[in-house]
Design a protein around this motif. Structure first.
Motif, PDB file in Angstrom:
ATOM      1  N   PHE A  80       1.107  -1.095  -0.038  1.00 44.04           N
ATOM      2  CA  PHE A  80       0.129  -0.036  -0.161  1.00 44.04           C
ATOM      3  C   PHE A  80       0.847   1.182   0.054  1.00 44.04           C
ATOM      4  N   PHE A  81       1.859   1.434   0.978  1.00 42.90           N
ATOM      5  CA  PHE A  81       2.633   2.658   0.935  1.00 42.90           C
ATOM      6  C   PHE A  81       3.492   2.678  -0.340  1.00 42.90           C
ATOM      7  N   GLU A  82       3.954   1.612  -0.855  1.00 47.73           N
ATOM      8  CA  GLU A  82       4.629   1.791  -2.127  1.00 47.73           C
ATOM      9  C   GLU A  82       3.734   2.624  -3.266  1.00 47.73           C
ATOM     10  N   SER A  83       2.474   1.924  -3.318  1.00 50.80           N
ATOM     11  CA  SER A  83       1.594   2.162  -4.448  1.00 50.80           C
ATOM     12  C   SER A  83       1.104   3.690  -4.210  1.00 50.80           C
ATOM     13  N   VAL A  84       1.221   4.140  -3.097  1.00 47.37           N
ATOM     14  CA  VAL A  84       0.603   5.589  -2.978  1.00 47.37           C
ATOM     15  C   VAL A  84       1.652   6.641  -2.961  1.00 47.37           C
ATOM     16  N   GLY A  85       3.005   5.993  -3.055  1.00 48.72           N
ATOM     17  CA  GLY A  85       4.075   7.117  -3.341  1.00 48.72           C
ATOM     18  C   GLY A  85       4.598   7.472  -1.884  1.00 48.72           C
ATOM     19  N   SER A  86       4.328   6.888  -0.587  1.00 44.52           N
ATOM     20  CA  SER A  86       4.918   7.217   0.253  1.00 44.52           C
ATOM     21  C   SER A  86       6.409   6.984   0.455  1.00 44.52           C
ATOM     22  N   ILE A  87       7.106   7.817   1.528  1.00 41.82           N
ATOM     23  CA  ILE A  87       8.458   7.983   1.237  1.00 41.82           C
ATOM     24  C   ILE A  87       9.140   7.180   2.495  1.00 41.82           C
ATOM     25  N   PRO A  88       9.885   6.313   2.619  1.00 42.68           N
ATOM     26  CA  PRO A  88      10.597   5.852   3.913  1.00 42.68           C
ATOM     27  C   PRO A  88      11.523   6.799   4.412  1.00 42.68           C
ATOM     28  N   VAL A  89      11.499   6.817   5.694  1.00 41.72           N
ATOM     29  CA  VAL A  89      12.570   7.747   6.471  1.00 41.72           C
ATOM     30  C   VAL A  89      12.922   6.821   7.579  1.00 41.72           C
ATOM     31  N   GLU A  90      14.267   6.973   7.917  1.00 44.45           N
ATOM     32  CA  GLU A  90      14.730   6.079   9.018  1.00 44.45           C
ATOM     33  C   GLU A  90      14.587   6.744  10.075  1.00 44.45           C
ATOM     34  N   ARG A  91      14.082   6.210  11.296  1.00 43.98           N
ATOM     35  CA  ARG A  91      13.770   6.997  12.670  1.00 43.98           C
ATOM     36  C   ARG A  91      15.042   7.347  13.012  1.00 43.98           C
TER      37      ARG A  91
END
Length: 222
Positions: A80-91
């Motif tokens: 889901f996150f990849e499909s909607v273009g979410s951006i991963p951020v390291e904590r």
């Protein structure tokens, strides 16, 4: 684009069918041009809810571990996150967070919608905490309207300290757009703080939460 919309519609149907949410104010989302969605944050599932129910795509940046969690839930959320273009951020990596903010800026300048939680991390006690000024920076840098959102009851979908999804009614209130003069990326901290405080006032009015003048602190289980 077809896959993107298919994923959104699938999650929208799942949320509507299992939770039967009350959703008001979707007409406040601009039909075109850039916009910033600024919700309160009560649940792991808040991004899914906002991204699924909004009439236009909304890209959030999300903790990197949301993309690497194992099991069925992890695979579903990663898809889901990849499909909607979410951006991963390291904590906890400041440089990574700054880069993510610049990435959101690029999305806005392309005329699209982004989402950002002014509180930074979810509230585990239901209190609305002081907003961090990243949302103010984005608003002033781009002049994009800010859409405040009040989520009510989403904490019941996954109570703090528990795992899994528990269907439960919730409410999503979408407020009227807030407009701020575009000043570009170079502006003062007091200006960002003033804008952020106004956004938090609007969120508080929608959510009805008790407020705190302190910042929320991230915990390892968020």
């Amino acid at each position: 684009m077809a896959l993107f919309e298919a994923v959104r519609w699938t999650f929208r149907g799942l949320v509507a069918g299992t939770c039967r949410p009350t959703v008001v104010g979707l007409e406040n989302v601009p039909k075109e041009g850039p916009f910033i969605v600024a919700p309160n944050h009560l649940s792991f599932f808040d991004s899914v809810i906002v991204q699924a129910l909004m009439p236009r795509p909304v890209a959030f940046f999300a903790k990197a571990e949301y993309f690497t969690t194992g099991g069925v839930k992890g695979r579903v959320m990663k898809s889901f996150f990849e499909s909607v273009g979410s951006i991963p951020v390291e904590r906890g990596e400041q440089a990574a967070s700054v880069q993510a903010l610049k990435t959101l800026l690029d999305i806005l300048e392309a005329g699209k919608g982004i989402g950002i939680y002014p509180e930074g991390t979810r509230s585990r006690d239901g209190i609305l905490y002081r907003g961090r000024t990243g949302v103010g920076w984005l608003a002033l840098a781009t002049g994009a309207p800010v859409i405040p959102v009040g989520l009510i009851g989403t904490e019941n979908l996954q109570p703090a300290g528990e795992k899994g999804f528990k269907p439960h009614h919730f409410t999503m209130k979408v407020g009227e757009p807030l407009y701020f003069d575009k000043t570009g990326p170079d502006h003062s901290l007091p200006a960002r703080r003033q804008v952020t405080d106004r956004i938090m006032d609007a969120i508080a009015e929608l959510s009805g939460q008790e407020r705190s003048s302190s910042y929320n602190q991230s915990k390892s289980t968020d």
